[in-house]
Design a protein around this motif. Structure first.
Motif, PDB file in Angstrom:
ATOM      1  N   ASP A 264       0.820  -1.218   0.000  1.00 23.51           N
ATOM      2  CA  ASP A 264       0.000   0.000   0.000  1.00 23.51           C
ATOM      3  C   ASP A 264       0.851   1.265   0.000  1.00 23.51           C
ATOM      4  N   ARG A 265       2.104   1.158   0.392  1.00 26.87           N
ATOM      5  CA  ARG A 265       2.963   2.347   0.498  1.00 26.87           C
ATOM      6  C   ARG A 265       4.070   2.389  -0.567  1.00 26.87           C
ATOM      7  N   VAL A 266       4.191   1.318  -1.328  1.00 25.55           N
ATOM      8  CA  VAL A 266       5.357   1.207  -2.209  1.00 25.55           C
ATOM      9  C   VAL A 266       5.378   2.299  -3.284  1.00 25.55           C
ATOM     10  N   ALA A 267       4.258   2.538  -3.932  1.00 31.12           N
ATOM     11  CA  ALA A 267       4.242   3.528  -5.023  1.00 31.12           C
ATOM     12  C   ALA A 267       4.576   4.921  -4.479  1.00 31.12           C
ATOM     13  N   GLU A 268       4.013   5.229  -3.326  1.00 30.43           N
ATOM     14  CA  GLU A 268       4.268   6.541  -2.715  1.00 30.43           C
ATOM     15  C   GLU A 268       5.758   6.682  -2.364  1.00 30.43           C
ATOM     16  N   LEU A 269       6.328   5.627  -1.787  1.00 23.58           N
ATOM     17  CA  LEU A 269       7.747   5.685  -1.408  1.00 23.58           C
ATOM     18  C   LEU A 269       8.639   5.761  -2.640  1.00 23.58           C
ATOM     19  N   ARG A 270       8.246   5.102  -3.711  1.00 24.73           N
ATOM     20  CA  ARG A 270       9.013   5.203  -4.953  1.00 24.73           C
ATOM     21  C   ARG A 270       9.029   6.648  -5.450  1.00 24.73           C
ATOM     22  N   ARG A 271       7.868   7.326  -5.360  1.00 24.89           N
ATOM     23  CA  ARG A 271       7.818   8.736  -5.796  1.00 24.89           C
ATOM     24  C   ARG A 271       8.703   9.618  -4.916  1.00 24.89           C
ATOM     25  N   LEU A 272       8.690   9.333  -3.620  1.00 24.07           N
ATOM     26  CA  LEU A 272       9.476  10.155  -2.689  1.00 24.07           C
ATOM     27  C   LEU A 272      10.979   9.897  -2.809  1.00 24.07           C
ATOM     28  N   MET A 273      11.326   8.690  -3.241  1.00 19.49           N
ATOM     29  CA  MET A 273      12.763   8.326  -3.333  1.00 19.49           C
ATOM     30  C   MET A 273      13.042   7.786  -4.739  1.00 19.49           C
ATOM     31  N   PRO A 274      12.982   8.667  -5.763  1.00 19.39           N
ATOM     32  CA  PRO A 274      12.997   8.173  -7.145  1.00 19.39           C
ATOM     33  C   PRO A 274      14.263   7.444  -7.557  1.00 19.39           C
ATOM     34  N   ARG A 275      15.404   7.767  -6.943  1.00 15.70           N
ATOM     35  CA  ARG A 275      16.629   7.070  -7.381  1.00 15.70           C
ATOM     36  C   ARG A 275      17.246   6.213  -6.273  1.00 15.70           C
ATOM     37  N   VAL A 276      16.427   5.898  -5.267  1.00 11.39           N
ATOM     38  CA  VAL A 276      16.897   5.094  -4.132  1.00 11.39           C
ATOM     39  C   VAL A 276      16.481   3.635  -4.350  1.00 11.39           C
ATOM     40  N   PRO A 277      17.442   2.693  -4.396  1.00  8.71           N
ATOM     41  CA  PRO A 277      17.049   1.284  -4.553  1.00  8.71           C
ATOM     42  C   PRO A 277      16.431   0.741  -3.276  1.00  8.71           C
TER      43      PRO A 277
END
Ligand SMILES: O=c1ccn([C@@H]2O[C@H](COP(=O)(O)O)[C@@H](O)[C@H]2O)c(=O)[nH]1
Length: 360
Positions: A264-277
């Motif tokens: 439920d949080r993955v897409a949001e976290l991807r947006r917040l950390m765009p280049r963080v693996p």
């Protein structure tokens, strides 16, 4: 270390480097491509679940000095003492030998399907100095098999102590490719590790949203005037650390731990950390499913790696490993579960033409 993936062969952030390794994230992406999916084998040696064929009984008191396994060497603590080793010491050595014997069987079998191993240090620490021996040997074996080594140590401390942790886990004989860290002590506590990202090809995974249910007690606490949850503040901070450390490359080697139990949080976290693996633990035994994690990945399986331990190591059943099946069969079972998970992940992320994530 063998294979096509150049690993960090030289150690010491400030010592005379013999060979500067490529950035961790690049080695990760190469390994993912070579193995066909972004998967790490989690190495969590739950002793009660390791098949009987790998078990080692405590070495007899008369045989002290580690004669039970010549690879333990003769200069180990306790060797040559006049008193026999305590039962506890012998038991710990037996545990360490069991861990290593098990790893020596399952790692070569699973290696074709995984980019690396995430070794859970806690189990090895529990076995004292013999556990440290087994950990070192296991990490060396993984490297020989061309696998990346991520050490799950979850440290975090004041800068002077953090420097010692960085030397312990990222330099010297252990010399992991990457470690997990608690970011709670802030920038200065991370600096010894960030230095090794900049200069020595190491990687970090900072805990942002862990996989256990209790993690939200703190990570979802509202903060500031807007009531923004803490994990979001943390995610922005991790993105900033990544940008300040290796902002000139598409992907950073400063990563984040995001529970696979939190799709439920993955897409949001991807947006917040765009280049963080992302390191995604929690698949299998904790209920996470790879099929829900697509938003973590960019094309070609870049940008995130799944790690699974118990579900691959021991299967889904919780029964203890009875029976007397031979080691080779037990290892084949691990390999087959690793392959199955690798194939599921590959179907999800490798062929897909997902768009590269745009920085927000
Ligand atoms: O948020 C986190 C961070 C780390 N872990 C670690 O990953 C493995 C998971 O083991 P499974 O058997 O696949 O559940 C274990 O070493 C944890 O310490 C995590 O689960 N969640």
């Amino acid at each position: 270390m063998s294979g096509a993936i150049p690993n960090a062969g030289s150690h010491g952030a400030s010592g005379a480097a013999t060979l500067r390794p490529s950035p961790y994230v690049e080695r990760l992406h190469q390994a993912v491509e070579a193995k066909g999916a972004p998967l790490l084998l989690g190495l969590d040696p739950h002793l009660d679940r390791i098949p009987a064929c790998f078990r080692s009984r405590p070495w007899p008191a008369a045989g002290r000095g580690d004669a039970g396994d010549p690879r333990m060497g003769t200069g180990t603590p306790g060797a040559g003492r006049s008193r026999p080793d305590s039962q506890e010491t012998r038991a710990r050595r037996a545990v360490a030998r069991t861990y290593l014997r098990w790893a020596e069987a399952i790692l070569p079998a699973a290696a074709p399907y995984v980019a690396g191993v995430k070794i859970q240090a806690a189990f090895y620490e529990e076995a004292g100095w013999a556990g440290a021996w087994a950990l070192e040997r296991t990490a060396a074996l993984a490297r020989e098999l061309g696998l990346l080594v991520v050490l799950d140590v979850k440290r975090g401390d004041v800068p002077s102590t953090a420097a010692a942790y960085a030397r312990a886990w990222l330099d010297g004989p252990l010399g992991a490719d990457a470690v997990t860290l608690h970011p709670w002590l802030g920038s200065d506590s991370l600096e010894p590790f960030l230095e090794r990202v900049r200069t020595n090809g190491r990687g970090l995974y900072l805990l942002v949203l862990p996989s256990n249910p209790g993690a939200s007690e703190l990570q979802e606490l509202p903060t500031g005037a807007t009531g923004e949850p803490l994990y979001r503040v943390l995610a922005r901070r991790v993105a900033a650390w990544a940008d300040a450390t290796d902002g000139d490359s598409p992907w950073s080697s400063v990563g984040a731990v995001v529970g696979a139990t939190r799709p439920d949080r993955v897409a949001e976290l991807r947006r917040l950390m765009p280049r963080v693996p992302f390191l995604l633990p929690g698949v299998g035994a904790q209920g996470g499913r790879v099929e829900t994690l697509g938003a973590a990945f960019s094309s070609g399986g870049r940008g995130a790696v799944v790690t699974a331990s118990r579900s691959v190591l021991f299967g889904d059943g919780l029964s203890p490993p009875g029976g007397t099946r031979p080691a080779v069969e037990a290892a084949r079972e691990v390999a087959s579960r690793a392959k199955e998970l690798r194939d599921r992940l590959a179907a999800l992320v490798m062929g897909h033409d997902g768009e590269e994530v745009e920085p927000s």
